[in-house]
Motif scaffolding. Sequence first.
Motif, PDB file in Angstrom:
ATOM      1  N   ARG A 253       7.493  -4.447  -3.682  1.00  0.00           N
ATOM      2  CA  ARG A 253       8.670  -3.777  -4.237  1.00  0.00           C
ATOM      3  C   ARG A 253       8.731  -3.992  -5.747  1.00  0.00           C
ATOM      4  NH1 ARG A 253      12.678  -6.431  -1.689  1.00  0.00           N
ATOM      5  NH2 ARG A 253      12.533  -5.070   0.134  1.00  0.00           N
ATOM      6  N   THR A 254       8.412  -5.202  -6.193  1.00  0.00           N
ATOM      7  CA  THR A 254       8.432  -5.505  -7.627  1.00  0.00           C
ATOM      8  C   THR A 254       7.318  -4.774  -8.366  1.00  0.00           C
ATOM      9  OG1 THR A 254       9.346  -7.699  -7.172  1.00  0.00           O
ATOM     10  CG2 THR A 254       8.331  -7.365  -9.326  1.00  0.00           C
ATOM     11  N   LEU A 255       6.133  -4.748  -7.756  1.00  0.00           N
ATOM     12  CA  LEU A 255       4.974  -4.131  -8.409  1.00  0.00           C
ATOM     13  C   LEU A 255       4.958  -2.612  -8.273  1.00  0.00           C
ATOM     14  CD1 LEU A 255       2.278  -6.670  -7.165  1.00  0.00           C
ATOM     15  CD2 LEU A 255       3.206  -6.504  -9.479  1.00  0.00           C
ATOM     16  N   GLY A 256       5.783  -2.091  -7.380  1.00  0.00           N
ATOM     17  CA  GLY A 256       5.793  -0.644  -7.167  1.00  0.00           C
ATOM     18  C   GLY A 256       4.539  -0.134  -6.494  1.00  0.00           C
ATOM     19  N   CYS A 257       3.933  -0.960  -5.639  1.00  0.00           N
ATOM     20  CA  CYS A 257       2.692  -0.553  -4.965  1.00  0.00           C
ATOM     21  C   CYS A 257       2.921  -0.480  -3.456  1.00  0.00           C
ATOM     22  CB  CYS A 257       1.558  -1.532  -5.285  1.00  0.00           C
ATOM     23  SG  CYS A 257       1.878  -3.236  -4.782  1.00  0.00           S
ATOM     24  N   ARG A 258       1.921   0.034  -2.754  1.00  0.00           N
ATOM     25  CA  ARG A 258       2.014   0.223  -1.310  1.00  0.00           C
ATOM     26  C   ARG A 258       1.941  -1.124  -0.598  1.00  0.00           C
ATOM     27  NH1 ARG A 258      -2.249   0.185   1.676  1.00  0.00           N
ATOM     28  NH2 ARG A 258      -3.524   0.580  -0.158  1.00  0.00           N
TER      29      ARG A 258
END
Length: 523
Positions: A253-258
Amino acid sequence: MSEAAAARCRSIFALGLERLQGMLDAENEPRAGGDGSIYASLTAEKRAVVDEVLAATTEALERLKAGRPGKTPTHLLLASTLDQLKAFEAAARFQPTVAHHLHEPAREAVRSMLQNLGRDGGVVDGVENFVDVASARLKPPAGVLFSVACERYIKELASRKSMSAKDVRRYEQMLSFFRKVAGDREVRAYEPADIMAYVSLLRTLPTRFSFADLVVVDGRVQGNGASPKKTLSSGTVASYLAPVRSIFIRECRTLGCRNPCDAVRIEKPGKNRPSRTRPIPFAILNRAVELGYDEGALAAVVMPTLALLTARRIGLLTYLNSDWIEKVGDHYLVRPTETVVLPDREHRTPIKTDESFTPFVLHEKLIQMGLLDLMNERRFLFAEALETKDPPAALSKRMNALLKRSGARGRAFGETFHALRTRGIVHYRAFVPQAVRLQSGHAAMDEHETYDWAEIEPELVPTIATVPLPQGLDLSPIGRVSWRDAIAAERRLLSTRQKRRREAVKEESATRQSRQYKSRTKR
C-alpha cells in the motif's frame, strides 16, 4: 479600517499574486535578486497579467490607507477567486493529464478577479497556456527489503502489546522461515509464484516440528525423510501465512505496487472447519464432576462448574482473581481487567473480543462452594496453573481430557469443554434473556442493543445470581471436597508436569543437536 484588517488584506493580496505567479510558470524556482526572480522569467504576456494584478492590489491598498475601502471590502471580493486558483493549481500538479482542461476556467477566474478590482480583464487573453505548473506527483518510494519490513512490523507488534511475547516470537519465526524459503528481497520484487511455493512447502510439513530443525536449501526443506503421515491443516497453513500477508498489505500500500498475496486463496476443507459446540449433556457433566472429585486437584474440581455458571471462556477464567471481584448489594460481580499482575510479571488477560471485559455475575452457588474465600486467601483461584508455560492452554487440555474420560466425544461432535459455556448461555437465556449477552461477554446484536451497552444493571444482579440451577445437574461431590487437599493435589500435579517438561526439553535439545550434527556432516 483597522491596522489588523489592513494587514489581513495585504496577506490575501500577496497570496493571490503568489498563486498566480506559480500557475503561470512554476517550472522556475524563485531566486534571490530581481533578475533571477520568477517574474523575470515570465513571457511578456504573462508579465502583463501580473502587472495588472500588482496595479490592482496597490490601488486597493491605497484606498484602504485613505479610509476608502469601498462598498464591499476588496479581500472579500477576492476570496472565492483565490479558492478557485488554489483548486486549479492542486489539480494540475497532481493530475497533469487534466491540466489543459483547466486553462479556460483559470483564465476566467483571473479575468473576474481583475474586473472586480476595476482593472482590464482582457489582458488575460494574451496568455496561451494559463495553467502551466510542474507535476507534483510523488516519486515512487525507495524499495524496502522484506527483512527491514519484518523488523518494523515485529517492533510495532511488541510496542502495541496486543499480543503476548510468545505470539510475537512465533510471528518472528514464521517471517524468518519465509525469508529462508523465498529469499530476502525488496518487497516489490516478490511474485505470486513465490507465495504459492511457500504455501506448497507449508503443506508438506508435519504437524509437529521446530523451526530450528528445518534446513532450507534452494527453497526446499532438507532432511525431512519420508513424507509425514499428518501434515499441517489448511487452517494452520493460513495462520502461518497471516504475518507474511500482513507485511505485504502494509508495504505494498505504501509503495503503490501489487500485493503478491492477493492471488493466493487457501480454501479450508469442511473437515478443517471448526465444528459448532452444542450444550453438553448433564450426564457427561455430572460424571466429570465426580471424576474431578476423585482426581482431587483444584482445577478438576472447580473449573467445569465455574464454566457452566459463568458462561465465560476458559482463557478468562484461568486468570480469575480477587482483584476483579466487586460487591453489589449481597452479591458479587467479576470485572476483568486488560492486564493482571502476576508475582513475577505483568500479563495481558487473554480475551477473544473486547466484550469479554464486560463484568459478569458470580452465581450464589459458586459463593457457597467457597470460591470467593479461596480467591481472598490465594488471590488467583488457579495460582498453580499460572506457573505453566501457557496457563489457558494447559487447563483447556486438562479439562477436555477430563470430559473425554467422562464420555464426551470431542470436537467432531461439538462435545468439548467450551460446550459448557454453551450450556450456560442456553440456561441463562431461559431465565434472564435481557442480560444473557452481557453475562456471557457477547457483542450486542444491533444498534438498538449497542445504545448504552455497558454492563449488567445493578437491579438485575440479584436475579442472575439466584438463577435456579439446571435440572439434572448434580454438584453434590463438590460439597465433600477439602480445599486444602485440592490445592495440595494441584501443587503435586504441577510439580510432576514441570519435571516431565524439563525432561522433554532435555530430550528435544539432544535430538536437535543430533540432527544439526548429521546435517553438517552430510554437507
